[in-house]
Design a protein around this motif. Structure first.
Motif: not given
Ligand code: XBP
Ligand code: MG
Length: 230
Positions: A42, A50-51, A75, A118
């Protein structure tokens, strides 16, 4: 003068990435996919923001055709799982964040969010940690699903600035990651970084103000003082 603070969400407002990881893994398991992201994997995958983008990258990296899977549907299930886990109440704001939000508000500063995640996840986090609507706490919210290019592109910070109606010089971004810092700087913003569990040990530029947590900058005056340091 400082007129607004723009907060990143994941890793900055709260340590949320382990909950994201759990939500991804729960969905992979629920759909019988046999995929699992451990902490080491991870950490690598977090370089892709973004997921949906992260899942596609992981599949391609493992020689699986991303087009063979309905990633948007997967997702959506992950977001549902994440918001349900968030409502469980295990996540707290990082030290200093609540105080900074309160003192900035009292001092007449405007508050914004610029994040890759999101909107449902932002709402779930603020509800679970502050017991309020995110739109009550923040004047402006710019989320990843509203822009064409996610961090490190400047889009989401530019969107937040446009909605604030302020030039970059009057605002500061708070971030935990290099992708976040690059995004903020590409939008012309000053940026203070406090590394989180998954970004601690990352290399940040020498001229980037770093803090261990937000308790040392939990007032606008302390934040401005740090920004003035050479
Ligand atoms: C964090 C991210 C997100 C989260 C998962 O970005 O990269 O993708 O890991 O969220 P930030 P989603 O710190 O800019 O918020 O699955 O909704 O993308
Ligand atoms: Mg972050």
């Amino acid at each position: 003068t400082l007129r607004a603070i723009i907060f990143d969400v994941d890793g900055t407002l709260a340590e949320t990435e382990e909950l994201h990881r759990r939500a991804f893994n729960d969905c992979f398991a629920a759909q019988g996919l046999g995929w699992h992201w451990d902490q080491h994997r991870y950490r690598e995958l977090l370089r892709v923001t973004g997921g949906k983008e992260r899942i596609a990258h992981d599949l391609a990296d493992r020689g699986i055709d991303p087009a063979a899977h309905d990633i948007p549907a997967l997702h959506r299930a992950k977001t549902e799982r994440y918001t349900a886990l968030m409502a469980g109440g295990e996540i707290a704001l990082r030290p200093g964040i609540a105080a900074l939000i309160a003192s900035a508000r009292a001092g007449g500063l405007r508050l914004a969010i610029a994040t890759t995640t999101s909107r449902p996840n932002i709402d779930a986090l603020i509800r679970a940690t502050m017991g309020r609507d995110a739109s009550e706490v923040f004047d402006v919210i710019a989320a990843g699903d509203e822009v064409a290019a996610k961090k490190p592109a400047p889009d989401v910070y530019l969107l937040a600035l446009r909605r604030l109606g302020l030039p970059a010089a009057h605002a500061v971004a708070l971030e935990d990651s290099l992708n976040g810092l690059l995004s903020a700087r590409a939008a012309g913003l000053r940026c203070v970084v406090s590394p989180a569990t998954y970004t601690r040990g990352d290399a940040f530029p020498d001229d980037c103000p770093l803090v261990a947590d937000f308790t040392d900058i939990s007032t606008p005056a302390a934040l401005e003082m740090l920004l003035r340091e050479p």
